[in-house]
Enzyme design. Structure first.
Site, PDB file in Angstrom:
ATOM      1  N   LYS A 123      10.112 -33.400  12.856  1.00 13.47           N
ATOM      2  CA  LYS A 123       9.986 -34.597  13.498  1.00 13.47           C
ATOM      3  C   LYS A 123      11.290 -35.551  13.623  1.00 13.47           C
ATOM      4  CE  LYS A 123       5.163 -35.616  11.489  1.00 13.47           C
ATOM      5  NZ  LYS A 123       4.390 -36.369  10.562  1.00 13.47           N
ATOM      6  N   GLY A 168       7.983 -35.518   2.272  1.00  9.03           N
ATOM      7  CA  GLY A 168       9.371 -34.832   2.710  1.00  9.03           C
ATOM      8  C   GLY A 168       9.933 -35.841   3.716  1.00  9.03           C
ATOM      9  N   CYS A 171       9.606 -38.271   8.239  1.00  5.35           N
ATOM     10  CA  CYS A 171       8.796 -38.319   6.840  1.00  5.35           C
ATOM     11  C   CYS A 171       7.529 -37.563   7.445  1.00  5.35           C
ATOM     12  CB  CYS A 171       8.541 -39.478   6.303  1.00  5.35           C
ATOM     13  SG  CYS A 171      10.045 -40.567   5.852  1.00  5.35           S
ATOM     14  N   ASP A 172       7.291 -36.984   6.385  1.00  9.16           N
ATOM     15  CA  ASP A 172       5.740 -36.463   6.440  1.00  9.16           C
ATOM     16  C   ASP A 172       5.271 -36.186   4.751  1.00  9.16           C
ATOM     17  OD1 ASP A 172       3.727 -35.050   8.674  1.00  9.16           O
ATOM     18  OD2 ASP A 172       3.597 -33.844   6.458  1.00  9.16           O
ATOM     19  N   SER A 173       3.885 -36.455   4.843  1.00 15.63           N
ATOM     20  CA  SER A 173       3.227 -36.190   3.529  1.00 15.63           C
ATOM     21  C   SER A 173       2.272 -35.359   3.213  1.00 15.63           C
ATOM     22  CB  SER A 173       2.686 -37.911   2.990  1.00 15.63           C
ATOM     23  OG  SER A 173       3.796 -38.791   3.046  1.00 15.63           O
TER      24      SER A 173
END
Length: 219
Positions: free
Chosen positions: A56, A111, A74-76
């Protein structure tokens, strides 16, 4: 003035940054998460969160609008019983997951990936000063989430709100789902979707202090 771009459409992330007094812009990436995971074959929840955050951030960093800015992606991903859980999208998937999660616990991995899109010395003439470092760095912040026992009717009522359908792990801590979280071991901001302390650590690689991004006008 240092610009920070959040490469995410998450209202929770931009709200978190705003409430932390951090100036930022929002520029949403057009990343096909399933395609990225398929390309690299990553299945571990921790590594998936970092991989998608990087995808991203790099997608937005490649846009003209990101020139001269710092980009944070960000990524969860929720890890439960050895499985990686992203957004459930459907009521049936959310229901199945929440029935299993009731009274149990899992780990939410968020992340973060920072890309410095400012000019470096190599981009400028000898008599010009460069702010950019060319940094492209990432880190994962994880927290163990403990859930209360949830009655079936509570789960149904929660699903009916639509909130859990678009959240990693089928829950939020900063919304209606907070009623079902008994405690968090780790950074609670990571559970929201963006760790402010992790962002601070990453900014060091770009020679930027977190205080440079503070919007003192809102204090």
């Amino acid at each position: 003035m240092t610009r920070l771009i959040l490469a995410s459409q998450s209202p929770a992330r931009t709200k978190l940054l705003t409430e932390a007094g951090i100036r930022h812009e929002v520029l949403v990436s057009d990343v096909d998460e399933d395609a990225v995971q398929a390309k690299y074959g990553v299945t571990d929840a921790h590594d998936t969160a970092l991989l998608l955050a990087r995808a991203k951030a790099e997608a937005v960093a490649a846009l003209p609008e990101a020139e001269g800015a710092l980009v944070i992606g960000c990524d969860s991903v929720f890890e439960f019983d050895g499985e990686s859980h992203g957004k459930p999208y459907t009521a049936d998937v959310a229901r199945e997951r929440m029935l299993r999660m009731s009274g149990s616990q899992g780990v939410l991995h968020t992340g973060h990936w920072l890309v410095d899109c400012r000019d470096t010395a190599a981009d400028l003439d000898d008599d010009e000063t460069a702010d950019g470092t060319g940094a492209t760095v990432g880190a994962v912040s994880s927290a163990e989430v403990h859930f209360a026992e949830m009655a079936p009717q509570e789960i149904e009522a929660y699903i009916a709100t639509g909130e859990p359908l678009h959240c990693a792990g089928s829950f939020t801590i900063d919304g209606l789902g907070g009623a079902f979280i008994r405690k968090v071991d780790g950074d609670p901001h990571a559970v929201v979707g963006l760790s402010i302390s992790t962002l601070r650590d990453l900014l060091v690689h770009a020679n930027v202090g977190i205080t440079e991004l503070w919007d003192t006008a809102i204090q």
